[in-house]
Write an enzyme that holds these catalytic residues in place. Sequence first.
Site, PDB file in Angstrom:
ATOM      1  N   LYS A 120       0.859  -1.185   0.000  1.00 44.32           N
ATOM      2  CA  LYS A 120       0.000   0.000   0.000  1.00 44.32           C
ATOM      3  C   LYS A 120       0.889   1.227   0.000  1.00 44.32           C
ATOM      4  CE  LYS A 120      -3.516   2.437   2.642  1.00 44.32           C
ATOM      5  NZ  LYS A 120      -4.511   2.373   3.716  1.00 44.32           N
ATOM      6  N   LYS A 178      -2.282  -1.507  -3.782  1.00 45.94           N
ATOM      7  CA  LYS A 178      -3.130  -0.320  -3.709  1.00 45.94           C
ATOM      8  C   LYS A 178      -2.285   0.936  -3.803  1.00 45.94           C
ATOM      9  CE  LYS A 178      -6.035   2.038  -0.411  1.00 45.94           C
ATOM     10  NZ  LYS A 178      -6.441   2.136   0.944  1.00 45.94           N
TER      11      LYS A 178
END
Length: 325
Positions: free
Chosen positions: A195, A249
């Site tokens: 992330k 992400k």
Amino acid sequence: MIENRPRRLRKTAAIRRLVAETQLSVDDLVAPLFVREGINTPEPVHSLPGVFQHTRKSLLEEVKKLRDRGIPGLVLFGIPEKKDAKGSEAWNPNGIVQLALNDLRSELDDEMVLIADLCVDEYTDHGHCGIVKSDGTVDNDATLELYQQIAIAQAEAGAHVTAPSGMMDGQVQAIRAALDSKNFEDIAILAYAAKYASALYGPFRDAVDVEIADGGDRKGYQQNPKNVREALMEVHLDISEGADMVMVKPALSYLDVISKVRAETNLPLAAYHVSGEYAMVEAAAANGWIDGDSVGMEHLLSIKRAGADFILTYLACRAAENLQK
Ligand code: PBG
């Protein structure tokens, strides 16, 4: 004389279908949803047209609609009325997400996969994903104890999957141990493994009323967009700690990361088409500059082509409708 004519295989819709390499299906879609404490009617999120902060009641209606469209999963975020330094509403059994999970599980049972985002930033008054020390940095190990309590509260409330998104070191191992200690061996962990500290989360922070204190950022725990080898290391760590599924992400600016992670693991791989990615499509479409539906489908397809198995996306409902046409 032209010897190779790839255009032969593009001549009709049927032959294009026949030789298509990638399929996007409704089975690949997970819808992110927001439930807010203390409101009586759903509130639109201005930077995410079509997305709402739901009441418990309107959430249930929305989820039934998604189920009827054939969407297999949702990921739930909560907005509490009271925020504090530790984010204690995140593990309160009567906190908004726990109540909403209870509602959804009683109503839908196992018809959809209920994924609970596991973090404290929506619940802390400073907006960070953990306990902040006096020097302003986030205390990794103290934060893990909070995450353990949240995982148990989510499992007790009926979540099938918990998805830690705080990027603390050791979070997957800590959460797995906590769940197992309470006999929640069947609750799966979807790890936000790679992330990035991205500017594309802006509209999400509107959706959950988060502002990071003192103009701060998450660069001390989320990944540097300059790095890809580091993402592979993070993924390997999460797998070794017991992750059942891993996530990259955001998605579109990180298709190379998705592709490389795909080559490294046989675990299910998720990608999050985040709020900023959705908002850009919506804004351009609202101006008449692009065909939003077509561009949205192209985004999702490209994420699958890069190697993701499923996609968390605010486009889920509309994509499901487009796929049924
Ligand atoms: C953290 C979390 C964030 C998102 C999902 N989980 C925000 C952040 O890290 O700042 C962003 C999702 C999106 O932008 O759609 N709990």
